[in-house]
Write an enzyme that holds these catalytic residues in place. Structure first.
Site, PDB file in Angstrom:
ATOM      1  N   LYS A 180       0.829  -1.228   0.000  1.00 47.94           N
ATOM      2  CA  LYS A 180       0.000   0.000   0.000  1.00 47.94           C
ATOM      3  C   LYS A 180       0.854   1.266   0.000  1.00 47.94           C
ATOM      4  O   LYS A 180       0.425   2.309  -0.499  1.00 47.94           O
ATOM      5  CB  LYS A 180      -0.993  -0.025   1.171  1.00 47.94           C
ATOM      6  CG  LYS A 180      -0.405   0.037   2.575  1.00 47.94           C
ATOM      7  CD  LYS A 180      -0.201   1.438   3.095  1.00 47.94           C
ATOM      8  CE  LYS A 180       0.630   1.455   4.345  1.00 47.94           C
ATOM      9  NZ  LYS A 180       0.957   2.788   4.839  1.00 47.94           N
TER      10      LYS A 180
ATOM     11  N   THR B 255      -3.947   5.558   3.355  1.00 44.25           N
ATOM     12  CA  THR B 255      -2.738   6.204   2.841  1.00 44.25           C
ATOM     13  C   THR B 255      -2.924   6.802   1.447  1.00 44.25           C
ATOM     14  O   THR B 255      -2.151   7.668   1.048  1.00 44.25           O
ATOM     15  CB  THR B 255      -1.534   5.248   2.857  1.00 44.25           C
ATOM     16  OG1 THR B 255      -1.981   3.933   2.648  1.00 44.25           O
ATOM     17  CG2 THR B 255      -0.800   5.270   4.139  1.00 44.25           C
TER      18      THR B 255
HETATM   19  O1  LIG Z   1       1.351   3.117   7.600  1.00 44.36           O
HETATM   20  C1  LIG Z   1       0.851   4.151   7.917  1.00 44.36           C
HETATM   21  C2  LIG Z   1      -0.561   4.303   8.285  1.00 44.36           C
HETATM   22  O2  LIG Z   1      -1.189   3.059   8.402  1.00 44.36           O
HETATM   23  C3  LIG Z   1       1.671   5.391   7.893  1.00 44.36           C
HETATM   24  O3  LIG Z   1       1.728   5.806   6.580  1.00 44.36           O
HETATM   25  P1  LIG Z   1       2.987   6.622   6.062  1.00 44.36           P
HETATM   26  O4  LIG Z   1       4.204   5.777   6.378  1.00 44.36           O
HETATM   27  O5  LIG Z   1       2.744   6.796   4.606  1.00 44.36           O
HETATM   28  O6  LIG Z   1       3.006   7.907   6.812  1.00 44.36           O
END
Ligand SMILES: O=C(CO)COP(=O)(O)O
Ligand SMILES: NC(=O)C1=CN([C@@H]2O[C@H](COP(=O)(O)OP(=O)(O)OC[C@H]3O[C@@H](n4cnc5c(N)ncnc54)[C@H](OP(=O)(O)O)[C@@H]3O)[C@@H](O)[C@H]2O)C=CC1
Length: 326
Positions: free
Chosen positions: A190, A247
């Site tokens: 993701k 995300t």
């Molecule tokens: O994994 C995350 C939320 O579930 C954090 O996302 P980021 O690492 O893109 O900030």
């Protein structure tokens, strides 16, 4: 009554600090272990981690840089970046005296070996019980006690369930699972897809494109996951679709924010970990070795490596042959 009373978190970044808070809220005795003595000392003195500003750290949490102290806990959570997980578990393994659960909290795939996080733990600490925690959960939300739900998987259902009992609270709801591979695939993939959607938003391609790209991203995440033995329900659950939705829709995500900056032609945010950047090349290598089509991830990898411009990558995706939806 949980069988796991004490918890240690290795890696005192934003996520490790939030998870230490979660464990304390669940009533566990908690140790937060930073790799650097100075960093540990600063957090212990100020009761605040500069990587998670504005969130006071509970006084019950012991902050240390001594792995030997952390290794005495009943459960260990590894919250370093994915590419540092092996090093952290190698160092920890020297101090482990019993077969404790070691939960990977990083989201990624190891470079060079193409290994997922629990496989790295199994190699680096062969007597441990590897597990994985993943799902839609920004460290800041979690640390501020906003409601969050994640998936926690271990091969043994009883262990997974006991870990959920040890870490869960009304504002942090882990669901247990035995589909370890499904959970780690969702978390790793993701991040790459969030970069793609961030780029599309940064390029002002519109809300319809954002929804289409997220959905086609999910199609390739699910194709990849199923080919590697993950269950469809896991991929459509919190650690797959759930985290993808989060995300791919919020600039609070560092991966989305990286894409956003690239799409706008701006410099990427400095000093922010975006795991999708390191996962993209290894994800597409793994997919290609299994003949799995992942066009969106391939486009992200090509843009990040400089092999393609953003406009050429977008045009490449939009001019693919029409086909049946699957
Ligand atoms: O994994 C995350 C939320 O579930 C954090 O996302 P980021 O690492 O893109 O900030
Ligand atoms: N932040 C979030 O919202 C979430 C993050 N995650 C995942 O958690 C992982 C960590 O992210 P996050 O905490 O945000 O990142 P940060 O950049 O905030 O922190 C990473 C931390 O890891 C530490 N570290 C690096 N190598 C080691 C090592 N070998 N041993 C011990 N500590 C080490 C760093 O130490 P130092 O300070 O010394 O550099 C730093 O404190 C990533 O895989 C991310 O995808 C998952 C869910 C949510």
């Amino acid at each position: 009554m949980t069988s796991f009373q004490s918890v240690a978190v290795i890696g005192a970044g934003a996520w490790g600090t939030a998870l230490a808070t979660v464990a304390a809220r669940a009533g566990r005795t908690v140790t937060l272990c930073a790799r650097n003595t100075e960093h540990a000392g600063r957090i212990a003195a100020s009761r605040e981690n500069p990587r998670l500003p504005g969130v006071p750290l509970s006084h019950d949490i012991v902050v240390t840089s001594e792995l030997a102290l952390a290794a005495r806990a009943d459960v260990l959570l590894i919250a370093t970046p994915a590419q540092h997980l092996r090093g952290a578990v190698n160092a920890l393994g020297l101090h482990l005296t019993k077969p404790v659960p070691v939960i990977a909290c990083a989201k990624g795939i190891e470079h060079g070996t193409h290994k997922f996080m629990t496989d790295v733990i199994a190699e680096a600490a062969p007597h441990s019980l590897p597990a994985i925690l993943s799902g839609p959960s920004f460290a800041d939300d979690v640390a501020r006690s906003l409601p969050t739900a994640v998936t926690l998987a271990a091969k043994d259902e009883q262990i997974a369930s006991a870990l959920v009992q040890a870490l869960g609270s009304p504002t942090f709801r882990p669901y247990h699972s035995t589909d370890v591979r499904g959970v780690e695939i969702g978390g790793a993939a993701k991040n790459v897809l969030a970069i793609a959607v961030g780029i599309a938003v940064g390029r002002k391609l519109g809300a319809s494109a954002q929804a289409a790209l997220t959905t086609r991203g999910f199609a390739e995440l699910a194709r990849f996951g199923r080919a590697l033995g993950a269950r469809s329900e896991t991929l459509a659950g919190l650690s797959g679709l759930g985290d993808l939705i989060l995300t791919c829709s919020s600039p609070q995500s560092r991966n989305f924010a990286l894409g956003l900056a690239l799409g706008r032609g701006e410099a990427p945010p400095a000093g922010k970990l975006a795991e999708g950047e390191s996962t993209a090349p290894v994800l597409i290598e793994l997919a290609s070795s299994q003949n799995i089509e992942m066009p969106v991830s391939e486009a992200v990898a090509a843009i990040l490596s400089g092999k393609s411009t953003i406009d050429a990558a977008i045009s490449g995706l939009l001019t693919r042959p029409f086909k049946a939806e699957e």
